[in-house]
Motif scaffolding. Structure first.
Motif, mmCIF file in Angstrom:
data_model
loop_
_atom_site.group_PDB
_atom_site.id
_atom_site.type_symbol
_atom_site.label_atom_id
_atom_site.label_comp_id
_atom_site.label_asym_id
_atom_site.label_seq_id
_atom_site.Cartn_x
_atom_site.Cartn_y
_atom_site.Cartn_z
ATOM 1 N N GLN A 85 52.661 35.075 46.033
ATOM 2 C CA GLN A 85 51.324 34.483 45.936
ATOM 3 C C GLN A 85 50.337 35.577 45.588
ATOM 4 O O GLN A 85 50.252 36.599 46.284
ATOM 5 C CB GLN A 85 50.924 33.826 47.253
ATOM 6 C CG GLN A 85 49.632 33.055 47.195
ATOM 7 C CD GLN A 85 49.780 31.704 46.502
ATOM 8 O OE1 GLN A 85 50.683 30.938 46.808
ATOM 9 N NE2 GLN A 85 48.890 31.414 45.565
ATOM 10 N N ALA A 86 49.612 35.400 44.496
ATOM 11 C CA ALA A 86 48.613 36.371 44.068
ATOM 12 C C ALA A 86 47.228 35.813 44.303
ATOM 13 O O ALA A 86 46.834 34.830 43.667
ATOM 14 C CB ALA A 86 48.808 36.707 42.584
ATOM 15 N N HIS A 87 46.483 36.404 45.233
ATOM 16 C CA HIS A 87 45.109 35.993 45.479
ATOM 17 C C HIS A 87 44.193 36.751 44.530
ATOM 18 O O HIS A 87 44.250 37.983 44.449
ATOM 19 C CB HIS A 87 44.714 36.253 46.931
ATOM 20 C CG HIS A 87 45.379 35.328 47.891
ATOM 21 N ND1 HIS A 87 45.412 35.557 49.251
ATOM 22 C CD2 HIS A 87 46.037 34.162 47.698
ATOM 23 C CE1 HIS A 87 46.064 34.577 49.843
ATOM 24 N NE2 HIS A 87 46.453 33.718 48.920
ATOM 25 N N THR A 88 43.350 36.048 43.818
ATOM 26 C CA THR A 88 42.529 36.666 42.776
ATOM 27 C C THR A 88 41.172 37.133 43.274
ATOM 28 O O THR A 88 40.362 37.620 42.478
ATOM 29 C CB THR A 88 42.313 35.677 41.620
ATOM 30 O OG1 THR A 88 41.608 34.526 42.116
ATOM 31 C CG2 THR A 88 43.649 35.253 41.018
ATOM 32 N N GLY A 89 40.895 36.974 44.556
ATOM 33 C CA GLY A 89 39.632 37.452 45.099
ATOM 34 C C GLY A 89 38.419 36.747 44.520
ATOM 35 O O GLY A 89 37.367 37.351 44.318
ATOM 36 N N GLY A 90 38.584 35.484 44.223
ATOM 37 C CA GLY A 90 37.475 34.701 43.688
ATOM 38 C C GLY A 90 37.438 34.622 42.180
ATOM 39 O O GLY A 90 36.680 33.824 41.616
ATOM 40 N N MET A 91 38.240 35.426 41.485
ATOM 41 C CA MET A 91 38.261 35.386 40.027
ATOM 42 C C MET A 91 39.003 34.142 39.550
ATOM 43 O O MET A 91 39.957 33.684 40.189
ATOM 44 C CB MET A 91 38.921 36.642 39.466
ATOM 45 C CG MET A 91 38.168 37.911 39.783
ATOM 46 S SD MET A 91 38.913 39.395 39.055
ATOM 47 C CE MET A 91 38.547 39.114 37.323
ATOM 48 N N CYS A 92 38.561 33.615 38.401
ATOM 49 C CA CYS A 92 39.081 32.332 37.924
ATOM 50 C C CYS A 92 40.231 32.488 36.945
ATOM 51 O O CYS A 92 40.556 31.547 36.214
ATOM 52 C CB CYS A 92 37.952 31.529 37.277
ATOM 53 S SG CYS A 92 37.198 32.366 35.853
ATOM 54 N N HIS A 93 40.876 33.673 36.921
ATOM 55 C CA HIS A 93 41.956 33.901 35.971
ATOM 56 C C HIS A 93 42.780 35.101 36.429
ATOM 57 O O HIS A 93 42.380 35.851 37.313
ATOM 58 C CB HIS A 93 41.385 34.203 34.581
ATOM 59 C CG HIS A 93 40.610 35.487 34.550
ATOM 60 N ND1 HIS A 93 39.283 35.542 34.891
ATOM 61 C CD2 HIS A 93 40.978 36.778 34.282
ATOM 62 C CE1 HIS A 93 38.863 36.800 34.808
ATOM 63 N NE2 HIS A 93 39.873 37.564 34.447
ATOM 64 N N MET A 94 43.926 35.271 35.786
ATOM 65 C CA MET A 94 44.724 36.487 35.931
ATOM 66 C C MET A 94 44.577 37.305 34.655
ATOM 67 O O MET A 94 44.492 36.750 33.559
ATOM 68 C CB MET A 94 46.194 36.129 36.141
ATOM 69 C CG MET A 94 46.501 35.515 37.490
ATOM 70 S SD MET A 94 46.591 36.722 38.842
ATOM 71 C CE MET A 94 48.217 37.451 38.536
ATOM 72 N N ASP A 95 44.568 38.633 34.786
ATOM 73 C CA ASP A 95 44.582 39.480 33.602
ATOM 74 C C ASP A 95 45.873 40.307 33.619
ATOM 75 O O ASP A 95 46.731 40.138 34.496
ATOM 76 C CB ASP A 95 43.334 40.359 33.525
ATOM 77 C CG ASP A 95 43.190 41.313 34.706
ATOM 78 O OD1 ASP A 95 44.203 41.611 35.377
ATOM 79 O OD2 ASP A 95 42.065 41.768 34.969
#
Length: 219
Positions: A85-95
């Motif tokens: 599970q990757a939490h993005t810290g509020g960001m709306c995408h993965m880079d």
């Protein structure tokens, strides 16, 4: 006053990182698929059925990207597949950088296929290259057939479009042929599949396309 255009710098740097990552994955024979869709389009349910059908043939792992929670990763692990599970810290995408960190946790070289279930929306994920070998998007029948008109970049950058939840077609005003035509106008090379993860309709065609992509990536 000086104005700095940060987005171009950020995306250019990300594109370079993505190309490096894609090359590394190609060498090790691991296909990364960036799976994108709106919340509720059926990404996790589609993954569950795909893993059940192809899990004996390929080593499959999944990266679940979300703002918070680990619900989806737990569902995948119940099928015996590796998941992180990757939490993005509020960001709306993965880079590309975030994807690399998640891949390190998965031990990607041991997998034939890694699926990145990206954060649920039809805007941000299409703007950032993750280093994936294939980009796949889902559009569910309840969302409407006009989405190619509203979110053209998502359709333009995807290698495949899955129109999902076709088992509920009788209850919605969704014109499949119109949706296909709009998607093809934006991206003539996009592969389009109509599927129902619930009934299994169309899954064989989708899984054949995915299998061919995995096998081709290893050549």
């Amino acid at each position: 006053m000086k104005i700095i255009e940060l987005k171009e710098t950020i995306t250019a740097s990300n594109d370079r990182d993505a190309e490096v990552l894609r090359g590394e994955l190609k060498v090790q024979g691991t296909l990364l698929v960036n799976l994108m869709a709106s919340p509720g389009a059926g990404k996790t349910t589609l993954l569950e059925r795909t893993i059940r059908d192809l899990g004996q043939k390929y080593r499959i792992a999944v990266m679940e990207a979300d703002v918070d929670s680990d619900v989806d990763a737990k569902r995948i692990e119940l099928l015996g597949a590796k998941a992180v599970q990757a939490h993005t810290g509020g960001m709306c995408h993965m880079d590309a950088g975030m994807t690399r960190r998640a891949l390190d946790e998965l031990d990607a070289p041991e997998s034939d296929l890694v699926v990145l279930e990206n954060v649920g929306n039809l805007i941000c994920p299409a703007e950032f290259d993750t280093g994936a070998g294939k980009c796949v998007m889902l559009l569910s029948v309840p969302e409407g057939d006009d989405k190619p008109l509203k979110y053209p970049l998502m359709f333009s950058t995807s290698d495949a479009l899955l129109i999902t939840k076709i088992d509920v077609l009788p209850y919605f005003d969704f014109d499949i042929e119109a949706c296909k035509a709009r998607a093809k106008k934006l991206n003539p090379n996009i592969a389009i599949f109509t599927v129902s993860s619930k009934t299994g309709e169309g899954m064989e065609e989708w899984e054949a396309w995915l299998s061919d992509a995995i096998d081709s990536w290893k050549k």
